[in-house]
Structure formats: C-alpha cells, structure tokens
Scaffold this active site. Structure first.
Site, PDB file in Angstrom:
ATOM      1  N   TYR A   1      58.266  14.667  -8.461  1.00  0.00           N
ATOM      2  CA  TYR A   1      58.925  15.570  -9.402  1.00  0.00           C
ATOM      3  C   TYR A   1      59.024  14.925 -10.780  1.00  0.00           C
ATOM      4  O   TYR A   1      59.672  13.887 -10.948  1.00  0.00           O
ATOM      5  CB  TYR A   1      60.333  15.948  -8.916  1.00  0.00           C
ATOM      6  CG  TYR A   1      60.400  16.613  -7.561  1.00  0.00           C
ATOM      7  CD1 TYR A   1      59.271  17.164  -6.953  1.00  0.00           C
ATOM      8  CD2 TYR A   1      61.601  16.702  -6.870  1.00  0.00           C
ATOM      9  CE1 TYR A   1      59.340  17.777  -5.706  1.00  0.00           C
ATOM     10  CE2 TYR A   1      61.686  17.310  -5.624  1.00  0.00           C
ATOM     11  CZ  TYR A   1      60.547  17.841  -5.037  1.00  0.00           C
ATOM     12  OH  TYR A   1      60.637  18.429  -3.809  1.00  0.00           O
TER      13      TYR A   1
ATOM     14  N   HIS B   1      55.922  13.311   1.835  1.00  0.00           N
ATOM     15  CA  HIS B   1      55.982  14.613   1.172  1.00  0.00           C
ATOM     16  C   HIS B   1      55.070  15.660   1.826  1.00  0.00           C
ATOM     17  O   HIS B   1      55.430  16.828   1.912  1.00  0.00           O
ATOM     18  CB  HIS B   1      55.620  14.443  -0.306  1.00  0.00           C
ATOM     19  CG  HIS B   1      56.279  15.448  -1.199  1.00  0.00           C
ATOM     20  ND1 HIS B   1      56.649  15.185  -2.483  1.00  0.00           N
ATOM     21  CD2 HIS B   1      56.647  16.736  -0.993  1.00  0.00           C
ATOM     22  CE1 HIS B   1      57.213  16.247  -3.027  1.00  0.00           C
ATOM     23  NE2 HIS B   1      57.210  17.210  -2.143  1.00  0.00           N
TER      24      HIS B   1
END
Length: 281
Positions: free
Chosen positions: A57, A115
């Site tokens: 992010y 992830h």
C-alpha cells in the site's frame, strides 16, 4: 451506550475485534495524511483496535501512516501487515518484515500475511514466517487471497497448520466464499478477514440496501458491515479517512435486523449456489 464490539478468537486464543480498520490507499498523498492519522486514532478510541496494512500500500506509505497513528499506543493495537509475494522467499520475507517494522516504528507485527500466492514455494514462506515468529518479530502469520485448494496445500507443508487467518474479498456483492471457503475455515477455527467490506463504496448505491438502511435509520455502509458482523469467525476491515465515517462504521454494531429483512438482503444479494473462483480486488 454503545454495544461492545464482538470479538473473533484466533487459533492462539487471542481475541481481536470483529470490526477493525483498513488502510488501502492511505499514505499516497501528503495532503490527506493528517486526516488519515486522525481517522485511525478515532477508530482506536472507539475500540476498533485491529489495523490492517501492507508493504504494497502506497509503497510503504500506508505503514508509515499507521506508525504515526499508533505512536504511544502500540500495546492497544493488534497490527496486521502483509508481505509481497515476490518478497516471500526464505530470506526475502525476513528482510521485508524488517523494513515494515521500521516504517511502522515498532518491534513486532501481531499478524503477518502473505498478500497472495506467488512463485516462492509455500514451504519456504512458512519457514521464513516461523523464523520471524521464533525471533519475536511477528506473533502469528497468515495468508490472503487463498482459496480452498490453496489452504489445503498450505496445511500439507511443515508448520502450515499454524496459519492464523485468511484475508479475502468478502461483502454482500461477493458472497462466493460462503459456498466452501468460509465453512472450511470456520470448521478449522481459522478466521476470515473481509477486505473491501463495502465494495470500495460501490454497494452504497444499491436501491434495496438504501431502502433497508432507511428502515433502521442507518446508512447502506452500516447495513453492509452488519451483514459481516453476523458471520462467525469473520473480521471486517473497512477503510475510512473521515473520522465521522469511522464513527458510523463503529455504530454498525448496534443494528439488530429482523430475519425478514435479512431474507430481503439475501434476495437482493443471493448467496452462492455453486463453487465460484475466489474473487480479488
């Protein structure tokens, strides 16, 4: 008087709030950093003490925002971050974790997730995670965007059974996991973390959701969150950079819908009748 936030128990026995905070898209713009930090702090004040972030992010910018928001309050927070699949090798995962710890300005991550699946063998990633756990850098590890076949494979590798959570796309418009992945995880007491619980805002314009929300003097977002709060072993992580919206998210816990209205929701957003491939955003 607000209802207490329900909790979900991790395999370790640690209880975390079923309503946490997401940070996708935070840290991308210096002009919004102050609001992002304030929103996360508001959530902490309201008991939404699970914060989810990732090295992906904003290329680490989100982790830096989280680090500032939790400064002086680290022990209140259950901190979740994620490693890029490309970094999830035996050596790479350790180095990535060290970088995340520096950006978060902390000495430990409570839950560290892969992830999504990449090219590194699961056995190697798990070995790295177990090493980080033994070193006290992480308290537990888990995965994200894993379907049932991936979870089965994970459990077959050494120490794969130590997986503490699976974070996936789950909301009213994306109910595919209810067919198999959700019950699979529930049977094994592996919590599901639901990302994009209001479908990045797209759910808010659904006419049936708007109608039901008005019945309860609520917002469509609150109904969407209430839907997830009804599910056993599910943690939702809505993201907001607006402290008032964070308060609204918190108030979704107070919504007590009738069975008839849940049936209306099911008609508008039908549960799956067959296996669907796991969806991702």
């Amino acid at each position: 008087m607000r209802e207490p936030i329900p909790t979900v128990t991790l395999p370790s026995g640690i209880m975390v709030p079923a309503l946490g905070q997401g940070t996708w898209n935070m840290g991308e713009n210096a002009a919004t950093a102050r609001d992002e930090i304030a929103s996360l702090k508001t959530g902490l004040d309201l008991g939404m003490t699970l914060i989810d972030t990732a090295e992906m992010y904003a290329d680490g910018g989100s982790e830096e925002i989280v680090g500032k928001a939790i400064e002086g309050r680290r022990d209140e927070v259950f901190l979740v971050s994620k490693v890029y699949p490309a970094n999830a090798s035996r050596k790479g995962a350790v180095e990535a974790c060290e970088r995340s710890l520096r950006r978060l300005n902390t000495d430990r991550i409570d839950l560290y997730l892969l992830h999504w699946r990449g090219n590194h063998p699961l056995e190697e990633t798990v070995e790295a995670f177990e090493g980080l756990k033994a070193a006290g850098k992480i308290e537990a590890w888990g995965v994200s965007n894993f379907d049932v076949a991936d979870m089965d494979e994970l459990l077959s590798v050494p120490n794969g059974g130590n997986v503490a959570a699976n974070q996936v796309l789950y909301n009213l418009a994306r109910r595919g996991i209810e067919y198999d992945l959700l019950p699979w995880c529930q049977e094994r007491s592996i919590p599901i973390m639901a990302y994009s619980p209001i479908e990045q805002g797209r759910l808010l314009h659904h006419p049936e959701l708007i109608r039901i929300a008005k019945t309860y003097q609520a917002t469509p977002a609150q109904i969407a969150l209430a839907f997830l709060l009804e599910r056993d072993g599910v943690i939702s992580i809505p993201k907001s950079s607006n402290p008032q919206r964070v308060e609204e998210n918190r108030d979704s816990i107070d919504i007590d819908m009738t069975d008839e209205d849940w049936a209306v929701i099911d008609a508008a957003f039908p549960p799956p009748s067959r296996k669907k491939s796991l969806e991702m955003l």
